[in-house]
Scaffold this motif. Structure first.
Motif, short mmCIF file in Angstrom:
data_model
loop_
_atom_site.label_atom_id
_atom_site.label_comp_id
_atom_site.label_asym_id
_atom_site.label_seq_id
_atom_site.Cartn_x
_atom_site.Cartn_y
_atom_site.Cartn_z
N LEU A 1 0.83 -1.20 0.00
CA LEU A 1 0.00 0.00 0.00
C LEU A 1 0.87 1.26 0.00
N ILE A 2 1.84 1.31 0.89
CA ILE A 2 2.73 2.47 1.00
C ILE A 2 3.53 2.66 -0.28
N SER A 3 4.06 1.56 -0.80
CA SER A 3 4.88 1.61 -2.00
C SER A 3 4.08 2.07 -3.22
N LEU A 4 2.87 1.53 -3.37
CA LEU A 4 2.03 1.92 -4.51
C LEU A 4 1.61 3.39 -4.39
N ALA A 5 1.23 3.81 -3.20
CA ALA A 5 0.81 5.19 -3.00
C ALA A 5 1.94 6.16 -3.35
N TYR A 6 3.16 5.82 -2.95
CA TYR A 6 4.31 6.70 -3.22
C TYR A 6 4.66 6.72 -4.71
N ASP A 7 4.79 5.53 -5.30
CA ASP A 7 5.19 5.45 -6.72
C ASP A 7 4.20 6.17 -7.63
N ALA A 8 2.92 5.93 -7.44
CA ALA A 8 1.91 6.47 -8.35
C ALA A 8 1.39 7.83 -7.91
N GLY A 9 1.76 8.27 -6.68
CA GLY A 9 1.29 9.56 -6.19
C GLY A 9 -0.23 9.58 -6.04
N LEU A 10 -0.77 8.51 -5.50
CA LEU A 10 -2.23 8.37 -5.43
C LEU A 10 -2.84 9.07 -4.23
N ARG A 11 -4.04 9.56 -4.41
CA ARG A 11 -4.86 10.01 -3.30
C ARG A 11 -5.44 8.76 -2.64
N VAL A 12 -5.93 8.90 -1.42
CA VAL A 12 -6.47 7.75 -0.70
C VAL A 12 -7.64 7.14 -1.46
N SER A 13 -8.50 7.97 -2.04
CA SER A 13 -9.66 7.46 -2.78
C SER A 13 -9.22 6.63 -3.99
N GLU A 14 -8.14 7.04 -4.66
CA GLU A 14 -7.62 6.27 -5.79
C GLU A 14 -6.97 4.98 -5.32
N LEU A 15 -6.34 5.03 -4.17
CA LEU A 15 -5.68 3.85 -3.61
C LEU A 15 -6.69 2.76 -3.26
N VAL A 16 -7.77 3.14 -2.58
CA VAL A 16 -8.78 2.14 -2.19
C VAL A 16 -9.57 1.65 -3.40
N GLY A 17 -9.58 2.41 -4.48
CA GLY A 17 -10.28 2.00 -5.70
C GLY A 17 -9.45 1.14 -6.63
N THR A 18 -8.19 0.90 -6.31
CA THR A 18 -7.31 0.10 -7.18
C THR A 18 -7.74 -1.36 -7.16
N THR A 19 -7.87 -1.94 -8.36
CA THR A 19 -8.21 -3.35 -8.48
C THR A 19 -7.06 -4.12 -9.12
N VAL A 20 -7.12 -5.43 -9.01
CA VAL A 20 -6.06 -6.28 -9.58
C VAL A 20 -5.97 -6.08 -11.08
N SER A 21 -7.11 -5.89 -11.75
CA SER A 21 -7.10 -5.71 -13.21
C SER A 21 -6.47 -4.38 -13.64
N ASP A 22 -6.29 -3.45 -12.70
CA ASP A 22 -5.64 -2.16 -13.01
C ASP A 22 -4.12 -2.28 -13.08
N LEU A 23 -3.57 -3.38 -12.56
CA LEU A 23 -2.11 -3.56 -12.50
C LEU A 23 -1.63 -4.38 -13.69
N ARG A 24 -0.47 -3.99 -14.22
CA ARG A 24 0.11 -4.70 -15.34
C ARG A 24 1.63 -4.70 -15.20
N GLN A 25 2.23 -5.88 -15.24
CA GLN A 25 3.69 -5.95 -15.14
C GLN A 25 4.28 -5.95 -16.55
N VAL A 26 5.43 -5.29 -16.69
CA VAL A 26 6.12 -5.27 -17.99
C VAL A 26 7.41 -6.06 -17.87
N GLY A 27 8.06 -6.27 -18.99
CA GLY A 27 9.21 -7.17 -19.08
C GLY A 27 10.37 -6.89 -18.16
N ASP A 28 10.64 -5.64 -17.82
CA ASP A 28 11.81 -5.32 -17.00
C ASP A 28 11.53 -5.41 -15.50
N GLY A 29 10.34 -5.90 -15.12
CA GLY A 29 10.00 -6.03 -13.70
C GLY A 29 9.21 -4.86 -13.16
N SER A 30 9.23 -3.75 -13.89
CA SER A 30 8.42 -2.61 -13.46
C SER A 30 6.97 -2.88 -13.85
#
Length: 190
Positions: free
Chosen positions: A60-89
């Protein structure tokens, strides 16, 4: 009513609003080095344990910092919103935002460390779809033969609330201070 009146008075006087202090990444503390003044992301992450609650909080802390999310955006994050790319990012699709009045959405880059923390949390919790960050119910059972209490963690189906996220962050800040990872102004007498 009082709050609105005070807000109107401040607006009339054109007082500048106080900005919240920025959350810095911080450096890893070296042995014998004094902790940094103020809270850093690294101090918050270091206060998270390796249990299921610590894994969730670190993600939670790491995602909030990396993406600069507001709390409302953080609690609204779903698994389908995440996508991994080839370099691990990774990438995060932000569907709704307070500042996105046209509803166009946004895309945020996530570091490899953040993606690793998210993957660890999702695997440990068994979450494969739906909200990423959920309440964890902790039930303490009767002692076993050795006298240790059996503690079970149950992952809820619904997302954390805004108040839940604020409570998590507050608890992590206090733990970081208690562990000596942050130099507190109150403890320094300032």
């Amino acid at each position: 009513m009082v709050r609105d009146t005070l807000k109107a008075i401040r607006r009339k006087k054109r007082e500048r609003q106080k900005q919240a202090a920025p959350l810095r990444l911080g450096e890893a503390m070296q042995e014998g080095q004094a902790p940094p003044e103020g809270v850093t992301v690294n101090a918050l992450l270091a206060s998270c344990g390796s249990d299921i609650i610590g894994l969730r909080d670190a993600a939670l802390i790491s995602l909030a910092y990396d993406a600069g999310l507001r709390v409302s955006e953080l609690v609204g994050t779903t698994v389908s919103d995440l996508r991994q790319v080839g370099d691990g990012s990774g990438r995060l699709d932000i569907a709704h935002s307070k500042t996105d009045q046209l509803g166009e959405g946004a895309l945020a880059w996530l570091s490899g460390d953040t993606m690793a923390r998210l993957s660890t949390w999702l695997l440990a919790s068994g979450i494969g779809e739906g909200p990423v960050f959920r309440r964890i119910n902790v039930l303490s059972g009767p002692p076993d033969a050795s006298g240790q209490r059996i503690v079970r963690h149950y992952i809820g189906a619904r997302p954390l609330t805004r108040q839940g996220v604020v409570a998590i962050l507050r608890r992590r800040v206090l733990e970081a201070v208690d562990c000596g990872l942050v130099r507190s102004r109150a403890r320094d007498g300032r």
